[in-house]
Design an enzyme around this catalytic site. Structure first.
Site, mmCIF file in Angstrom:
data_model
loop_
_atom_site.group_PDB
_atom_site.id
_atom_site.type_symbol
_atom_site.label_atom_id
_atom_site.label_comp_id
_atom_site.label_asym_id
_atom_site.label_seq_id
_atom_site.Cartn_x
_atom_site.Cartn_y
_atom_site.Cartn_z
ATOM 1 N N HIS A 128 0.869 -1.182 0.000
ATOM 2 C CA HIS A 128 0.000 0.000 0.000
ATOM 3 C C HIS A 128 0.909 1.237 0.000
ATOM 4 O O HIS A 128 2.021 1.197 0.540
ATOM 5 C CB HIS A 128 -0.839 -0.057 1.288
ATOM 6 C CG HIS A 128 -1.925 0.945 1.382
ATOM 7 N ND1 HIS A 128 -1.686 2.251 1.736
ATOM 8 C CD2 HIS A 128 -3.266 0.849 1.193
ATOM 9 C CE1 HIS A 128 -2.840 2.911 1.772
ATOM 10 N NE2 HIS A 128 -3.820 2.083 1.437
ATOM 11 N N ASP A 204 2.938 -4.306 8.656
ATOM 12 C CA ASP A 204 1.772 -3.472 8.401
ATOM 13 C C ASP A 204 0.556 -4.393 8.530
ATOM 14 O O ASP A 204 0.295 -5.224 7.658
ATOM 15 C CB ASP A 204 1.897 -2.886 6.991
ATOM 16 C CG ASP A 204 0.635 -2.166 6.542
ATOM 17 O OD1 ASP A 204 -0.398 -2.279 7.217
ATOM 18 O OD2 ASP A 204 0.687 -1.501 5.493
ATOM 19 N N GLN A 207 -4.615 -4.937 7.220
ATOM 20 C CA GLN A 207 -5.677 -5.848 6.785
ATOM 21 C C GLN A 207 -5.785 -7.100 7.654
ATOM 22 O O GLN A 207 -6.608 -7.971 7.358
ATOM 23 C CB GLN A 207 -5.460 -6.260 5.322
ATOM 24 C CG GLN A 207 -5.516 -5.110 4.333
ATOM 25 C CD GLN A 207 -6.848 -4.369 4.357
ATOM 26 O OE1 GLN A 207 -7.879 -4.898 4.787
ATOM 27 N NE2 GLN A 207 -6.844 -3.120 3.923
ATOM 28 N N LYS A 230 -10.432 -0.567 11.088
ATOM 29 C CA LYS A 230 -10.735 -1.653 10.134
ATOM 30 C C LYS A 230 -11.162 -2.884 10.954
ATOM 31 O O LYS A 230 -12.214 -2.870 11.546
ATOM 32 C CB LYS A 230 -9.551 -1.933 9.216
ATOM 33 C CG LYS A 230 -9.144 -0.712 8.349
ATOM 34 C CD LYS A 230 -8.085 -1.106 7.333
ATOM 35 C CE LYS A 230 -7.297 0.053 6.793
ATOM 36 N NZ LYS A 230 -7.801 0.588 5.534
ATOM 37 N N CYS A 367 -4.808 2.383 -3.588
ATOM 38 C CA CYS A 367 -3.608 3.000 -3.009
ATOM 39 C C CYS A 367 -2.396 2.079 -3.136
ATOM 40 O O CYS A 367 -1.588 1.955 -2.209
ATOM 41 C CB CYS A 367 -3.803 3.368 -1.542
ATOM 42 S SG CYS A 367 -5.059 4.604 -1.283
HETATM 43 C C1 LIG Z 1 -2.068 -2.761 3.672
HETATM 44 C C2 LIG Z 1 -2.446 -1.368 4.069
HETATM 45 N N1 LIG Z 1 -1.540 -0.577 4.660
HETATM 46 C C3 LIG Z 1 -1.825 0.673 5.071
HETATM 47 C C4 LIG Z 1 -3.086 1.190 4.889
HETATM 48 C C5 LIG Z 1 -3.384 2.582 5.376
HETATM 49 O O1 LIG Z 1 -4.249 2.491 6.459
HETATM 50 P P1 LIG Z 1 -4.840 3.778 7.168
HETATM 51 O O2 LIG Z 1 -5.956 4.244 6.308
HETATM 52 O O3 LIG Z 1 -5.307 3.281 8.499
HETATM 53 O O4 LIG Z 1 -3.769 4.776 7.279
HETATM 54 C C6 LIG Z 1 -4.086 0.412 4.287
HETATM 55 C C7 LIG Z 1 -5.430 0.937 4.069
HETATM 56 O O5 LIG Z 1 -6.260 0.388 3.410
HETATM 57 C C8 LIG Z 1 -3.753 -0.901 3.870
HETATM 58 O O6 LIG Z 1 -4.659 -1.699 3.288
#
Ligand SMILES: Cc1ncc(COP(=O)(O)O)c(C=O)c1O
Length: 409
Positions: A128, A204, A207, A230, A367
């Site tokens: 992402h 990270d 998900q 989430k 993204c």
């Molecule tokens: C794998 C991953 N990393 C980071 C993010 C960013 O998350 P946040 O919106 O909580 O900043 C997302 C958001 O969908 C994501 O799917």
């Protein structure tokens, strides 16, 4: 005869430890829509919303500031949320930093340490933007970013990470579950590789937190970046950073609430976690998040994991069975199901799903532009499942996509 999707569903439901239809009463918004955009953000259950209301209606004050009763009560509830989160992730409250989202959590790690020219960071092509741009921005300091490739289902071979390690590698940073493919990385092996080579690992967990157990010993990494909004079902504007050793990072934001004392041009920071939470924090959000984490704990993360994976796998199979529909990602996926209908624009498909069946999906690049470009995919529609989704919603999705595939392709 192989079991049909329906019998698969029923068999799995028998094993469910919570009643999905009962818990839906805690999410009134679900009466109006088929909500399949959980990878973006989730709905928040009534008990968490009530905790937020209670904060506003009965004791709102500022956190950590003031001797009066409202400030005291707010501080107690905020710290109680930290204890709940610490228990959930099997760590100490001092290791839990509240942030506004996963992105901020990752940025604190990227910008909270010194980098030297030539330092090497390993990540992957399918990250992402939030686990990509913070590291890319370090190029101005001479940091070299190494992008490990995944297979065409979004699975990364940990051996490729090990091979990419050099004497200059300072960090490995990988998403547990891909928001593009729904693939699940073997983070236990990746963390082991990091430990063996004395390289910190950031996971990270955008998900996976709340959808998969993360507290087992072999899953404990140096930095865990978590969204509150989430899988943990907390309100938007909440995130968490779990630091194995908070002393190794310096805060990226300084100000009120972060210092022990200031005299002239000298100051001393408070101990973590306070030094990382300068300024008035999101008290209602964090208090709601604490209650939401209790809610997820009561469902049981292992139960949620089974439920979500089952829905996603049945959905993927049903969509793949429709002529002209392409489904991406591995068979044994987590809750994310990306697909395309013929050559139709994913935004158009998403809009039709909404207009015809009130199905909420995400469409586009999610993204993760480098990931889609790498695989030559010009965007997808993404259905993503959560603890409160049902087999009936999978059926509605499959029927609606079938109608689009037969009407427009
Ligand atoms: C794998 C991953 N990393 C980071 C993010 C960013 O998350 P946040 O919106 O909580 O900043 C997302 C958001 O969908 C994501 O799917």
């Amino acid at each position: 005869m192989p079991p049909t999707a329906k019998t698969i569903l029923l068999t799995h439901y028998v094993h469910l430890m919570y009643d999905v239809y009962a818990i839906r009463k805690d999410f009134p918004v679900l009466n109006n829509v088929v909500y399949l955009d959980n990878a973006s953000t989730s709905q928040t259950p009534k008990p968490a919303v009530e905790a937020i209301n209670e904060y506003f209606f009965t004791y709102a004050g500022n956190y950590g500031r003031g001797a009066h009763r409202l400030a005291q009560q707010t501080t107690e509830h905020y710290e109680s949320a930290r204890e709940t989160v610490a228990e959930f992730f099997s760590c100490e409250p001092g290791n839990v930093i509240f942030t506004k989202n996963t992105t901020e959590s990752i940025n604190i790690v990227a910008h909270g340490q010194e980098w030297a020219p030539g330092d090497h960071v390993i990540t992957s092509v399918i990250e992402h933007h939030s686990n990509y741009l913070p590291w890319l921005s370090l190029r101005t300091q001479g940091v070299v970013l190494d992008l490990v490739e995944s297979n065409n289902e979004g699975v990364i071979d940990p051996a490729k990470i090990e091979t990419a390690i050099t004497d200059s590698t300072k960090l490995i940073t990988i998403s547990h579950v891909s928001n593009v493919f729904g693939s699940v990385q073997d983070i236990s092996r990746i963390i082991k590789i990091g430990r063996k080579n004395d390289i910190p690992v950031l996971i990270d967990a955008a998900q996976s937190a709340g959808h998969m157990p993360l507290s087992e010993k072999d899953l404990r990494c140096d930095y865990l970046a978590v969204p509150g909004h989430k899988g943990l079902l907390g309100p938007q504007g909440t995130g968490i950073l779990i630091l194995r050793d908070p002393a190794e990072l310096r805060p990226t934001t300084l100000g009120g609430g972060a210092v022990e004392w200031v005299r002239g041009c000298e100051y001393e920071l408070l101990e973590p976690p306070a030094r990382f939470e300068a300024g008035t924090p999101n008290m209602p959000g964090v208090i709601g998040l604490g209650r939401a984490v209790e809610y997820v704990t009561a469902l049981g993360v292992a139960n949620v994991e089974k439920h979500v994976a089952m829905l996603a796998r049945v959905a993927a199979q049903k969509l793949a069975d429709i002529d002209n529909v392409t489904v991406y990602g591995p068979k044994d996926r987590a809750g994310v199901v990306p697909f395309n209908v013929g050559q139709l624009n994913p935004h158009d498909v998403s809009m039709i799903l909404d207009e015809t069946s009130k199905i909420c999906t995400r469409s586009g690049y999610h993204c993760a532009m480098p990931a889609l470009e790498f695989f030559g995919i010009n965007g997808t529609v993404r259905a993503s499942f959560g603890a409160y989704n049902t087999a009936e919603e999978v059926e509605v999705l499959a029927e609606s996509v079938k109608l689009i595939a037969t009407s427009f392709v």
